[in-house]
Motif scaffolding. Structure first.
Motif, PDB file in Angstrom:
ATOM      1  N   ARG A 119     -11.144  -0.161  -4.621  1.00  0.00           N
ATOM      2  CA  ARG A 119      -9.880  -0.796  -4.237  1.00  0.00           C
ATOM      3  C   ARG A 119     -10.141  -1.967  -3.296  1.00  0.00           C
ATOM      4  NH1 ARG A 119      -4.603   1.362  -1.233  1.00  0.00           N
ATOM      5  NH2 ARG A 119      -6.028   2.724  -0.126  1.00  0.00           N
ATOM      6  N   VAL A 120     -11.002  -1.747  -2.299  1.00  0.00           N
ATOM      7  CA  VAL A 120     -11.356  -2.836  -1.388  1.00  0.00           C
ATOM      8  C   VAL A 120     -11.984  -3.987  -2.163  1.00  0.00           C
ATOM      9  CG1 VAL A 120     -12.841  -3.502   0.545  1.00  0.00           C
ATOM     10  CG2 VAL A 120     -11.630  -1.307   0.600  1.00  0.00           C
ATOM     11  N   ARG A 121     -12.892  -3.664  -3.083  1.00  0.00           N
ATOM     12  CA  ARG A 121     -13.578  -4.700  -3.847  1.00  0.00           C
ATOM     13  C   ARG A 121     -12.590  -5.475  -4.719  1.00  0.00           C
ATOM     14  NH1 ARG A 121     -16.917  -8.633  -3.735  1.00  0.00           N
ATOM     15  NH2 ARG A 121     -18.164  -8.968  -5.621  1.00  0.00           N
ATOM     16  N   SER A 122     -11.592  -4.814  -5.269  1.00  0.00           N
ATOM     17  CA  SER A 122     -10.588  -5.495  -6.071  1.00  0.00           C
ATOM     18  C   SER A 122      -9.880  -6.569  -5.257  1.00  0.00           C
ATOM     19  CB  SER A 122      -9.579  -4.476  -6.608  1.00  0.00           C
ATOM     20  OG  SER A 122      -8.568  -5.108  -7.368  1.00  0.00           O
ATOM     21  N   ALA A 179      -4.186  -1.671  14.759  1.00  0.00           N
ATOM     22  CA  ALA A 179      -5.569  -1.712  14.278  1.00  0.00           C
ATOM     23  C   ALA A 179      -5.963  -3.087  13.757  1.00  0.00           C
ATOM     24  CB  ALA A 179      -5.771  -0.671  13.178  1.00  0.00           C
ATOM     25  N   THR A 180      -5.012  -4.022  13.692  1.00  0.00           N
ATOM     26  CA  THR A 180      -5.275  -5.378  13.219  1.00  0.00           C
ATOM     27  C   THR A 180      -4.843  -6.368  14.292  1.00  0.00           C
ATOM     28  OG1 THR A 180      -3.130  -5.318  12.068  1.00  0.00           O
ATOM     29  CG2 THR A 180      -5.103  -4.786  10.778  1.00  0.00           C
ATOM     30  N   ARG A 181      -5.081  -7.669  14.025  1.00  0.00           N
ATOM     31  CA  ARG A 181      -4.805  -8.649  15.073  1.00  0.00           C
ATOM     32  C   ARG A 181      -3.744  -9.677  14.717  1.00  0.00           C
ATOM     33  NH1 ARG A 181     -10.029 -11.341  17.458  1.00  0.00           N
ATOM     34  NH2 ARG A 181     -10.303 -11.960  15.274  1.00  0.00           N
ATOM     35  N   HIS A 182      -3.708 -10.138  13.474  1.00  0.00           N
ATOM     36  CA  HIS A 182      -2.784 -11.228  13.161  1.00  0.00           C
ATOM     37  C   HIS A 182      -2.042 -11.079  11.839  1.00  0.00           C
ATOM     38  CE1 HIS A 182      -5.734 -12.847  10.305  1.00  0.00           C
ATOM     39  NE2 HIS A 182      -6.648 -12.654  11.229  1.00  0.00           N
ATOM     40  N   ILE A 183      -2.485 -10.249  10.916  1.00  0.00           N
ATOM     41  CA  ILE A 183      -1.786 -10.088   9.652  1.00  0.00           C
ATOM     42  C   ILE A 183      -0.392  -9.511   9.892  1.00  0.00           C
ATOM     43  CG2 ILE A 183      -2.655  -7.748   9.194  1.00  0.00           C
ATOM     44  CD1 ILE A 183      -2.891  -8.551   6.225  1.00  0.00           C
ATOM     45  N   ARG A 184       0.610  -9.980   9.125  1.00  0.00           N
ATOM     46  CA  ARG A 184       1.942  -9.409   9.241  1.00  0.00           C
ATOM     47  C   ARG A 184       1.933  -8.017   8.624  1.00  0.00           C
ATOM     48  NH1 ARG A 184       5.887 -13.070  10.914  1.00  0.00           N
ATOM     49  NH2 ARG A 184       7.382 -11.399  10.526  1.00  0.00           N
ATOM     50  N   VAL A 185       2.656  -7.084   9.254  1.00  0.00           N
ATOM     51  CA  VAL A 185       2.689  -5.695   8.798  1.00  0.00           C
ATOM     52  C   VAL A 185       4.156  -5.285   8.653  1.00  0.00           C
ATOM     53  CG1 VAL A 185       1.912  -3.346   9.238  1.00  0.00           C
ATOM     54  CG2 VAL A 185       0.582  -5.279  10.123  1.00  0.00           C
ATOM     55  N   ASP A 233       0.841  -1.210   0.000  1.00  0.00           N
ATOM     56  CA  ASP A 233       0.000   0.000   0.000  1.00  0.00           C
ATOM     57  C   ASP A 233       0.868   1.249   0.000  1.00  0.00           C
ATOM     58  OD1 ASP A 233      -2.068   1.810   0.228  1.00  0.00           O
ATOM     59  OD2 ASP A 233      -2.447   1.401   2.340  1.00  0.00           O
ATOM     60  N   LEU A 234       0.557   2.171  -0.918  1.00  0.00           N
ATOM     61  CA  LEU A 234       1.247   3.458  -0.978  1.00  0.00           C
ATOM     62  C   LEU A 234       0.483   4.561  -0.245  1.00  0.00           C
ATOM     63  CD1 LEU A 234       2.414   1.803  -3.442  1.00  0.00           C
ATOM     64  CD2 LEU A 234       2.755   4.013  -4.559  1.00  0.00           C
ATOM     65  N   ALA A 250      -6.317   9.513   2.879  1.00  0.00           N
ATOM     66  CA  ALA A 250      -5.508   8.398   2.406  1.00  0.00           C
ATOM     67  C   ALA A 250      -5.015   7.537   3.563  1.00  0.00           C
ATOM     68  CB  ALA A 250      -4.322   8.927   1.601  1.00  0.00           C
ATOM     69  N   LEU A 251      -4.609   8.160   4.648  1.00  0.00           N
ATOM     70  CA  LEU A 251      -4.102   7.408   5.793  1.00  0.00           C
ATOM     71  C   LEU A 251      -5.222   6.622   6.470  1.00  0.00           C
ATOM     72  CD1 LEU A 251      -1.700  10.129   7.197  1.00  0.00           C
ATOM     73  CD2 LEU A 251      -1.052   8.020   6.008  1.00  0.00           C
ATOM     74  N   ARG A 252      -6.391   7.229   6.574  1.00  0.00           N
ATOM     75  CA  ARG A 252      -7.529   6.492   7.147  1.00  0.00           C
ATOM     76  C   ARG A 252      -7.902   5.306   6.249  1.00  0.00           C
ATOM     77  NH1 ARG A 252      -9.123  11.799   9.066  1.00  0.00           N
ATOM     78  NH2 ARG A 252     -10.006  12.299   7.023  1.00  0.00           N
ATOM     79  N   ASN A 253      -7.814   5.503   4.941  1.00  0.00           N
ATOM     80  CA  ASN A 253      -8.115   4.408   4.019  1.00  0.00           C
ATOM     81  C   ASN A 253      -7.109   3.271   4.154  1.00  0.00           C
ATOM     82  OD1 ASN A 253     -10.368   5.695   2.960  1.00  0.00           O
ATOM     83  ND2 ASN A 253      -9.262   6.569   1.219  1.00  0.00           N
ATOM     84  N   THR A 254      -5.851   3.604   4.451  1.00  0.00           N
ATOM     85  CA  THR A 254      -4.848   2.567   4.665  1.00  0.00           C
ATOM     86  C   THR A 254      -5.219   1.667   5.830  1.00  0.00           C
ATOM     87  OG1 THR A 254      -2.923   3.616   3.637  1.00  0.00           O
ATOM     88  CG2 THR A 254      -2.489   2.252   5.556  1.00  0.00           C
ATOM     89  N   VAL A 255      -5.606   2.259   6.936  1.00  0.00           N
ATOM     90  CA  VAL A 255      -5.992   1.462   8.098  1.00  0.00           C
ATOM     91  C   VAL A 255      -7.221   0.611   7.780  1.00  0.00           C
ATOM     92  CG1 VAL A 255      -6.771   1.557  10.499  1.00  0.00           C
ATOM     93  CG2 VAL A 255      -4.963   3.106   9.715  1.00  0.00           C
ATOM     94  N   ASP A 256      -8.170   1.198   7.076  1.00  0.00           N
ATOM     95  CA  ASP A 256      -9.374   0.453   6.705  1.00  0.00           C
ATOM     96  C   ASP A 256      -9.030  -0.712   5.782  1.00  0.00           C
ATOM     97  OD1 ASP A 256     -12.439   0.309   6.505  1.00  0.00           O
ATOM     98  OD2 ASP A 256     -11.846   0.468   4.395  1.00  0.00           O
ATOM     99  N   LEU A 257      -8.196  -0.469   4.779  1.00  0.00           N
ATOM    100  CA  LEU A 257      -7.842  -1.529   3.844  1.00  0.00           C
ATOM    101  C   LEU A 257      -7.075  -2.644   4.545  1.00  0.00           C
ATOM    102  CD1 LEU A 257      -7.859  -2.562   0.937  1.00  0.00           C
ATOM    103  CD2 LEU A 257      -5.725  -1.292   0.553  1.00  0.00           C
ATOM    104  N   ALA A 258      -6.230  -2.301   5.505  1.00  0.00           N
ATOM    105  CA  ALA A 258      -5.483  -3.315   6.243  1.00  0.00           C
ATOM    106  C   ALA A 258      -6.438  -4.253   6.983  1.00  0.00           C
ATOM    107  CB  ALA A 258      -4.527  -2.648   7.228  1.00  0.00           C
ATOM    108  N   ARG A 259      -7.479  -3.707   7.566  1.00  0.00           N
ATOM    109  CA  ARG A 259      -8.464  -4.559   8.255  1.00  0.00           C
ATOM    110  C   ARG A 259      -9.158  -5.493   7.274  1.00  0.00           C
ATOM    111  NH1 ARG A 259     -10.280   0.625  11.497  1.00  0.00           N
ATOM    112  NH2 ARG A 259      -9.233   0.309  13.504  1.00  0.00           N
ATOM    113  N   HIS A 260      -9.474  -4.972   6.079  1.00  0.00           N
ATOM    114  CA  HIS A 260     -10.085  -5.822   5.056  1.00  0.00           C
ATOM    115  C   HIS A 260      -9.107  -6.904   4.602  1.00  0.00           C
ATOM    116  CE1 HIS A 260     -13.933  -3.837   4.388  1.00  0.00           C
ATOM    117  NE2 HIS A 260     -13.320  -2.661   4.420  1.00  0.00           N
ATOM    118  N   ALA A 261      -7.842  -6.529   4.404  1.00  0.00           N
ATOM    119  CA  ALA A 261      -6.841  -7.499   3.961  1.00  0.00           C
ATOM    120  C   ALA A 261      -6.697  -8.633   4.968  1.00  0.00           C
ATOM    121  CB  ALA A 261      -5.502  -6.802   3.743  1.00  0.00           C
ATOM    122  N   GLU A 262      -6.724  -8.302   6.231  1.00  0.00           N
ATOM    123  CA  GLU A 262      -6.651  -9.317   7.276  1.00  0.00           C
ATOM    124  C   GLU A 262      -7.866 -10.245   7.205  1.00  0.00           C
ATOM    125  OE1 GLU A 262      -5.069  -9.065  11.617  1.00  0.00           O
ATOM    126  OE2 GLU A 262      -7.112  -8.240  11.625  1.00  0.00           O
TER     127      GLU A 262
END
Length: 384
Positions: free
Chosen positions: A366-369, A70-76, A12-13, A25-37
Motif C-alpha cells: 500500500r505504501v509503495r502504491s 504524528a505529522t507536521r504539515h499535511i492537512r488531516v 484511509d479506511l 490497522a490503526l498503527r498502519n494508518t499513522v505510518d501511512l500518513a507520515r509517508h503521505a506527508e
C-alpha cells in the motif's frame, strides 16, 4: 509531487487485513500518513465505519487528532464524519478542539447517513434477500471512464435498526440535512440560535481554523447543501460511480459564492492500486472483489483477504455480477496506466483535486502504491 500538479490526497479506511488486528490497522494508518506527508499528498482523510470486521476507522475525530499529532504539515480530516451519528454541537466541538491545536491543517468532511438515507434504500430491500445487489440502468463508458449501472444493496433491516440504536441515531436523523450542516457552521461562526430562539456559543468551536467540506454520492441533499452554503464538495466515484457526474453537476448548479469559496471546488474519490507493472498491480488488487462480496453478504469474517485466499475462491457468474459496480471503477496498473486513467476521470468530472484510496493485503504494498503514484504524478501530465 509538484505544487503545479493537480493535487492528490489520501482517503484511509484503516483496513483490517486477514491475520492482523484492528491495532495493527490503526498503527498502519499513522505510518501511512507520515509517508503521505513525505510524498507531498495534500490531505489525509479518515473514513467512518462502525461494527465492521474489516475497517478500524470507527472514531474519526480521535484518529484525526492522533494523525495530526504524528505529522507536521499535511492537512488531516474526515472523509466523512457521519452527521447522523452525532449532533452538530458535538461535531463542532470535537473538530474545533483539534483545529485549535493544529490550526490550518484540519478538514471537517460532513457525510449524510442514518435513518432517512437508509429508508430510501429499504424500499428496495423488500424485493430481495439481504445482501443482494439490485441493478437499475446500464453501465456506460464516458471518455473511456466506466460509469457503472445504478445499484443498491438490500440489507437486513433489523440488523440496521440495532446498529442505528447503538449509534444513538433517531428517526428522522437526516430529515433536515442542510439545517444540520448550517448548525455546524453556526457554531464555528459563533451565531447559533436554538429553535426556541436561545443564543448559545461553543467556545471550543469558535474561530477554529479549519475547512468544512460536504461529501456526497448523488445529486441529492449533500450536493445541494454544499452548493447552497458555498462549501467545497467531495464526490464519490469509488463507491458511487453511477451517479458521480450528476452529483458534481448538481453541486455546481447549486453553488453560491460564500466566505468559504468564490467558486465551486470539487475533489473526486477513486479506488487505486499501483505497482511496477500492470500484472503485479492486478495481482495486488485481486482480493478486492472477494472483500466486497463478503461485506455485501454480511459475513462476520470480512477482513481484507490475502492474494492466496482470493485466488482460491471459485467465482460464480452471480458473484461477479454482485461486485461489478465496485470493481469496474477501480483503477489498477503501472504508474503510467494509472496516471492516464486518473486524468480521464479528472477530465469528465472537472475535478479540482483527486482523493485516492488504496487497500492491499500487505501494508508495504500500500505504501509503495502511493509512492509510485506520487513519483509519476508530474506537472507535465496534469493537463489531462
Amino acid at each position: 509531487m509538484s505544487e503545479d500538479t493537480l493535487p492528490l490526497s489520501v482517503l484511509d479506511l484503516s483496513p483490517i487485513v486477514s491475520g492482523e488486528t484492528a491495532a495493527d490497522a490503526l498503527r498502519n494508518t499513522v505510518d501511512l500518513a507520515r509517508h503521505a506527508e513525505r510524498l507531498g499528498y495534500r490531505r489525509y482523510w479518515i473514513a467512518e465505519h462502525h461494527l465492521s470486521p474489516s475497517v478500524a476507522a470507527a472514531a474519526p475525530s480521535v484518529l484525526i487528532a492522533l494523525v495530526a499529532s504524528a505529522t507536521r504539515h499535511i492537512r488531516v480530516g474526515s472523509g466523512a464524519v457521519l452527521i447522523a451519528n452525532y449532533t452538530p454541537l458535538l461535531i463542532a466541538e470535537q473538530f474545533g478542539t483539534i483545529a485549535h491545536l493544529h490550526p490550518g491543517r484540519i478538514d471537517l468532511g460532513l457525510g449524510r447517513s442514518g435513518s432517512k438515507r437508509f429508508a430510501e434504500v429499504a424500499a428496495d430491500s423488500g424485493r430481495a434477500p439481504a445482501g443482494h445487489v439490485l441493478v437499475t440502468g446500464r453501465t456506460s463508458v464516458v471518455d473511456d471512464v466506466v460509469i457503472p449501472a445504478k445499484t443498491s444493496i438490500s440489507f437486513d433491516t433489523e440488523l440496521f435498526q440495532i446498529k442505528a440504536r447503538l449509534l444513538g441515531q433517531v428517526d428522522g436523523a437526516n430529515d433536515d440535512y442542510a439545517g444540520q450542516v448550517n448548525d455546524v457552521l453556526s457554531f464555528f461562526r459563533g451565531d447559533y440560535r436554538s429553535p426556541e430562539g436561545v443564543e448559545l456559543r461553543a467556545l471550543t468551536a469558535e474561530n477554529a481554523d479549519l475547512q468544512v467540506w460536504v461529501l456526497g454520492s448523488s445529486a441529492g441533499a449533500s450536493a445541494q447543501a454544499a452548493g447552497e452554503y458555498g462549501l467545497p464538495y467531495a464526490a464519490n466515484y469509488h463507491l458511487g460511480g453511477a451517479t458521480v457526474l450528476e452529483s458534481v453537476d448538481a453541486y455546481r448548479s447549486a453553488f453560491r459564492p460564500s466566505g468559504h469559496l468564490a467558486e465551486p471546488y470539487v475533489t473526486v474519490s477513486v479506488d487505486v492500486i499501483v505497482a511496477e507493472d500492470d500484472a503485479t498491480a492486478r495481482e495486488l488488487a485481486s482480493p478486492t472483489a472477494l472483500w466486497v462480496l463478503n461485506m455485501r453478504r454480511g459475513l462476520a469474517t470480512g477482513a481484507f483477504p490475502s492474494v492466496a485466499d482470493a485466488t482460491a475462491h471459485e467465482w460464480t457468474d452471480d458473484e461477479r455480477a454482485h461486485v461489478a459496480d465496485r470493481i469496474s471503477t477501480q483503477i489498477v496498473g503501472s504508474p503510467a496506466t494509472v496516471v492516464e486513467r486518473l486524468h480521464r476521470l479528472r477530465k469528465i468530472t472537472g475535478a479540482d483535486e483527486l482523493i485516492v484510496t488504496t487497500i492491499t493485503h500487505d501494508h508495504s504494498d500500500r505504501v509503495r502504491s502511493y509512492e509510485l503514484l506520487a513519483e509519476a504524478w508530474k506537472p507535465d501530465t496534469a493537463s489531462g
